[in-house]
Design an enzyme around this catalytic site. Structure first.
Site, short mmCIF file in Angstrom:
data_model
loop_
_atom_site.label_atom_id
_atom_site.label_comp_id
_atom_site.label_asym_id
_atom_site.label_seq_id
_atom_site.Cartn_x
_atom_site.Cartn_y
_atom_site.Cartn_z
N LYS A 266 9.60 -2.23 3.30
CA LYS A 266 10.84 -2.14 2.52
C LYS A 266 10.59 -1.54 1.15
O LYS A 266 11.43 -0.85 0.59
CB LYS A 266 11.44 -3.54 2.33
CG LYS A 266 12.15 -4.06 3.55
CD LYS A 266 12.92 -5.30 3.21
CE LYS A 266 13.67 -5.80 4.45
NZ LYS A 266 14.52 -6.92 4.14
N ARG A 267 9.42 -1.84 0.60
CA ARG A 267 9.09 -1.38 -0.75
C ARG A 267 9.26 0.14 -0.86
O ARG A 267 9.61 0.67 -1.90
CB ARG A 267 7.64 -1.77 -1.06
CG ARG A 267 7.27 -1.61 -2.50
CD ARG A 267 6.06 -2.48 -2.79
NE ARG A 267 4.83 -1.74 -2.52
CZ ARG A 267 4.26 -0.92 -3.39
NH1 ARG A 267 4.83 -0.69 -4.55
NH2 ARG A 267 3.14 -0.31 -3.08
#
Ligand code: GLU
Length: 495
Positions: A266-267
């Site tokens: 997700k980062r």
């Protein structure tokens, strides 16, 4: 509008994001590939906001998306007569187009839902959530893959006291295949789908149905989208066939993976394009980076402007295998693109990153600072971090002035001699080219490090900087003398 027209029309592609989250790398890559394909074929690029899910859709994401597309330089064609002014959509008299929005097209979907119901290709389903859950559990208990049993398919009249809950499509029990522009022949067994839900009511179509209607109404010739949509494609083809629409050509872009080929975290996956803009990535570097997520040119060139990509991009060279997201590559491309810009253009792009002191400083001075720092910058956002000391000397410790193996007293002596030499130099000799003469003898007497290190720290307040003589050239005589004097005083207090 005529079924055969789309076939003969020129290329028309679409980018149809759902405004339910940030406009991130996956969406931006899809937008770019579609835009490149349209522009290199003299076709049209249609922007369509898929906001049928009112609960999850949020206008702030739509606004973010439009800003990011504009930043990347991906302009769209057609659309409704609206434009974005101060973060609000307003009626436009200037001919700018806002995107199409599914939430404004309910009557269109209704027409086609009614047609399918009328033709007996769709039906009202009265099964409640509880009915369906019970059916599912029973199928699972028997070890069967769950699918709708078709309970309401052949009802001749509504069961008493039961409202219709959904509209279902009569899915044909057949194997089907289509030719994907990137993946080749893809086949599916439609009998595994069961009768698919296409709407909650004629007023409220679901995603897969609305997409098919829009792609037809907007005369889309090529559907180019992420591989995550592959399971939707056979369903959409079935709906299109039932409605007598021509089928667009499909191309599914490879997944974007982390460098170890695992799912992108997700980062990275969910970072908004605007965050990259705000961190100081150039739009041309970002477009270049996105283009390489699944595509590469015939040769080993890597740095392309958007205009150059338009000439070079080829859907046929898009790979099937996952595309690796590499942050270092983005940083490298950004540095390459910054080097392609003139000092004046960089100055322009740096405006939002200059900070108060940078904005207040004379332009001629900022230009020199840029020239001294550009090689060290990876992003525009690095500018103040790296070059802030030109505008204001940061506080530093006297001990930092000391070059290894030297005493503080000796360094003070060196700095005093540097000061004396520089005082004698003409102001017009303060340049990277002419200043070496002023310190050459001192370097012979003491050594390079013992002279240039304390000068670097005196002028920048830090241990990493451009060449100290280049800094002196940018600061000019007066400010250089002031900073060297301050360093001597600092050591004096520390001794
Ligand atoms: N609205 C879909 C999404 O944001 C895209 C649909 C499509 O490309 O067909 O994922």
């Amino acid at each position: 509008m005529v079924a055969t027209k789309a076939k003969s029309a020129s290329v028309r592609v679409r980018f149809p994001p759902s405004p339910t989250g940030h406009f991130h790398v996956g969406g931006a890559r899809t937008a770019l590939f579609n835009w490149l394909y349209a522009r290199q074929h003299g076709g049209k690029f249609i922007l369509r906001i898929e906001d049928t899910d009112a609960e999850r859709s949020d206008q702030k994401y739509e606004i973010e998306l439009v800003e990011a597309l504009k930043w990347l330089g991906l302009d769209w064609d057609e659309g409704v007569d609206w434009q974005l002014v101060n973060h609000e959509w307003q009626g436009s008299s200037r001919g700018e187009h806002g995107p199409y929005r599914q939430s404004e097209r309910a009557p269109v979907y209704k027409r086609y839902l009614e047609k399918l119901l009328h033709d007996g290709k769709a039906y009202y389903c009265h099964c409640t959530k509880e009915d369906l859950e019970a059916e599912r559990q029973a199928q699972l208990a028997e070890g069967m893959p769950p699918k709708y049993s078709g309970h309401c398919r052949n009802l001749t009249e509504s069961p008493r006291g039961k409202k219709p809950e959904l509209i279902r499509f009569k899915t044909p029990e057949a194997r089907m295949e289509f030719k994907d522009l990137i993946r080749g022949t893809v086949s599916f067994d439609a009998s595994l789908f069961g009768d698919l839900v296409i709407a909650r009511s004629v007023e409220s179509p679901l995603y897969n149905f609305a997409v098919v209607v829009d792609d037809y109404e907007m005369k889309i010739t090529h559907v180019i989208r992420g591989e995550d949509h592959l399971p939707n494609t056979p369903k959409q083809i079935l709906f299109a066939r039932a409605l007598g629409f021509p089928e667009p050509l499909y191309g599914h872009l490879p997944l974007i993976l982390a460098s170890d080929r695992s799912k992108l975290s997700k980062r990275f996956a969910e970072v908004s394009m605007l965050k990259y803009r705000d961190e100081g990535y150039l739009p041309e570097a970002m477009a270049n980076f996105l283009a390489f997520l699944g595509w590469h040119p015939k040769d080993d060139r890597e740095v392309f402007s958007l205009e150059e990509l338009k000439g070079e991009f080829d859907l046929k060279r898009v790979q099937k295998a996952g595309a690796v997201f590499n942050q270092e590559k983005l940083d490298w491309l950004n540095a390459q693109h910054m080097r392609r810009l003139s000092i004046d253009e960089l100055l322009n792009r740096l405006q939002p990153f200059l900070g108060e002191k940078g904005i207040a400083a004379p332009k001629s001075f900022v230009r020199k600072v840029i020239a001294a720092e550009r090689e060290r910058m990876k992003t525009l956002g690095d500018f103040l971090k790296l070059a802030g000391f030109f505008f204001e000397l940061p506080d530093y410790d006297a001990a930092l002035l000391v070059w290894k193996g030297n005493s503080m007293a000796r360094i003070k002596e060196v700095l005093e001699k540097i000061l004396a030499r520089l005082e004698k130099s003409r102001a017009s000799d303060f340049s990277r080219e002419k200043l070496p003469g002023a310190v050459a003898e001192l370097i012979k007497e003491y050594d390079r490090g013992a002279v240039l290190w304390p000068l670097r720290v005196a002028l920048s307040g830090q241990s990493a900087s451009p060449d100290p003589l280049a800094i002196a050239g940018v600061l000019g005589k007066e400010e250089t003398l002031r900073r060297v004097t301050a360093a001597i005083n600092k050591i004096g207090l520390a001794l």
